[in-house]
Design a protein around this motif. Structure first.
Motif: not given
Length: 536
Positions: A466-471, A415-425, A476-479, A427-431
């Motif tokens: 969404f793609g930009k957020a993931q990139l 049920n996530m919209n586009s903005s919520q998906n980007v925020d998840y990347i 920043a992943a060390s590998f 906030k949660t993924r980056e952390t």
């Protein structure tokens, strides 16, 4: 004197920054960079959803290996059931179907099948007049049944290889004693078959579905055309410096692997290494499918959804032999960057101690042949903490943990919209990524991610965001990272389509080795230099 001091300070600061930048780079990649990769999924390990047309010519294609079915007697109006899920009689006694009433097909031919119960036992019937039970662990002649369908409809008959039909006269048993040939009216030998799921479309299903000769022809054509040298040229032109290549365990037995697998994947992998060397691209060999299946999915070449890899030491030993084969063959190849020991073991099916022991043994095998090749270990999928791999002491040098980040496959994202998906990347993924980067031990690799989500009405700009957020985050992943996958029937999963249509944008020249943390450090050092300059 002042001029010489300034030169010395600047040289020191610049050298310090350079060393820091190199420390965050991956050995073997040019320009002090990290992995910016793409997966060659669906090529040497078949996944039907990536290229559905591979399965178009299979007769009775909705009854492949692993298909789950239920049978209902048209006269009793009851469902066939393996009592206790297997290990005893087969009855025709249930009003509502559930797990005991669901059977997985093992396909022998277009019309011949073996039927596996929930607990793993197969239907068996000794001779005419016998009742059917689900008590055999290894199927043979007595466990093979013909299933006849009325014009590919749901109405079926089931018979022994001797020609005798099964019938349901009472709820207590299913017996092989129907006299003559039944018609398609309501009689005791006629059943309604419901296909509960038909989700497995891997190498096993393709090979059995077509038969060896036809499957060999189809796979030869697929392997020679799906990925070519032109694709490596395309990747090199668009800033990609590595490919992650899924392979199946049977590659170690090429050109004549065990049935039903089809030879030829080893020659294709050799081609990939040649193409990679020509375009200065590195290769990560990824063992995607292990004997017995490590996760029950089609991309692990599961026959019926079972996770049997960890239940047999023989399976584990065979897998280690495959790693030995791959390491010995490619360790000295200049295009090799690393070997991934096992893709996506299941948290529910693979105990942590078995997986860690396998990873430690696999690490030692790779180190027999190479002191520098990266040894990549994949996080278990399901309910598993990636930190379990950081606490395991798998190996001392060049160890990488592979995480797969999808905003899919979990009701959490539905049920996530586009903005919520980007925020998840962000906030949660980056952390999590920062925590793992800061943890002592292995490097971090986002080995699979995709520019797709559960948002049904996303605009092109939404996808680009969404793609930009993931990139932004995965850089920043060390590998480094690797997109899933280069080519795909579903366009947003297709890396080439995303690049050509400008859904994913990154420049060829920007080095993934120069990440935000490096830039920040350089700015701090520069400011320090300017401060020293002012006070001196």
């Amino acid at each position: 004197m002042e001029f010489l001091f300034h030169k010395w300070v600047f040289a020191f600061l610049f050298s310090f920054w350079l060393l820091f930048s190199i420390a965050l780079s991956v050995e073997g990649l040019k320009e002090n960079s990290k992995v910016r990769g793409v997966n060659l999924g669906g090529w040497l390990v078949i996944e039907g959803w990536i290229k559905p047309s591979l399965f178009d010519g299979i007769p009775n294609a909705d009854m492949l290996d692993g298909t789950e079915v239920q049978f209902k007697s048209v006269t009793l109006q009851k469902y066939v059931s393996a009592e206790n899920g297997g290990g005893s009689n087969v009855t025709v006694s249930r009003d509502i179907p559930s797990s005991w009433e669901t059977f997985r097909l093992w396909r022998v031919s277009q019309m011949e099948f073996q039927l596996r119960s929930t607990q793993g036992q197969f239907w068996t019937c000794d001779f005419q007049g016998s009742s059917v039970s689900a008590t055999t662990e290894a199927p043979g002649t007595n466990e093979t049944f013909y299933i006849e369908r009325l014009n590919n409809s749901s109405r079926i008959h089931i018979k022994l290889q001797s020609g005798i039909y099964l019938q349901a006269l009472t709820e207590s048993q299913l017996t092989a004693d129907y006299q003559g040939t039944p018609g398609w009216d309501d009689n005791a030998a006629t059943f309604e078959m419901t296909i509960v799921s038909n989700n497995l479309h891997g190498d096993f299903q393709l090979a059995i579905g077509y038969g060896h000769a036809k499957a060999k022809k189809i796979l030869e054509e697929h392997r020679s055309s799906f990925i070519t040298i032109g694709d490596f040229y395309f990747l090199s032109r668009h800033g990609i410096n590595a490919v992650r290549i899924p392979v199946g365990w049977w590659i170690a037995y090429d050109p004549d692997p065990p049935a039903p697998f089809i030879g030829g994947s080893l020659a294709a992998l050799d081609d990939a290494f040649s193409w990679a060397e020509e375009y200065n691209i590195k290769c990560i060999i990824d063992l995607h499918a292990a004997p017995g299946s490590q996760n029950g999915m089609e991309h692990s070449s599961s026959r019926d959804g079972s996770v049997d890899w960890p239940t047999s030491q023989d399976n584990i030993n065979k897998t280690l032999d495959v790693i030995d084969f791959l390491a010995s063959r490619y360790a000295k190849n200049p295009a090799l960057l690393g070997i991934e020991l096992l893709n996506e073991p299941s948290a529910a099916g693979v105990p942590l101690d078995i997986m860690l022991s396998y990873y430690q043994q696999g690490y030692r095998i790779v180190r027999k042949y190479s002191s520098s090749a990266y040894v990549i270990v994949c996080q278990r999928i399901g309910n598993a903490d990636p930190l379990e791999l950081y606490q395991a002491n798998i190996g001392s040098t060049n160890v990488v943990v592979d995480l797969h980040y999808y905003n899919l496959f979990d009701t959490f994202f539905v049920n996530m919209n586009s903005s919520q998906n980007v925020d998840y990347i962000y906030k949660t993924r980056e952390t999590q990524l920062q925590q793992l980067n800061n943890a002592s031990g292995p490097l971090v690799f986002i080995g699979e991610w995709v520019n797709e989500w559960n948002v049904e009405s996303g605009s092109k700009q939404d996808y680009k965001n969404f793609g930009k957020a993931q990139l932004d985050v995965y850089n920043a992943a060390s590998f480094g990272w690797a997109y899933w996958t280069l080519k795909n029937d579903r366009k947003h999963w297709d890396f080439e389509w995303n690049i050509r249509k400008n859904y994913l944008e990154f420049s060829k020249s920007s080095s993934p080795g120069l990440q935000a943390s490096n830039v920040v450090l350089f700015l701090v050092l520069t400011c320090s230099y300017l401060f020293l300059y002012q006070i001196l």
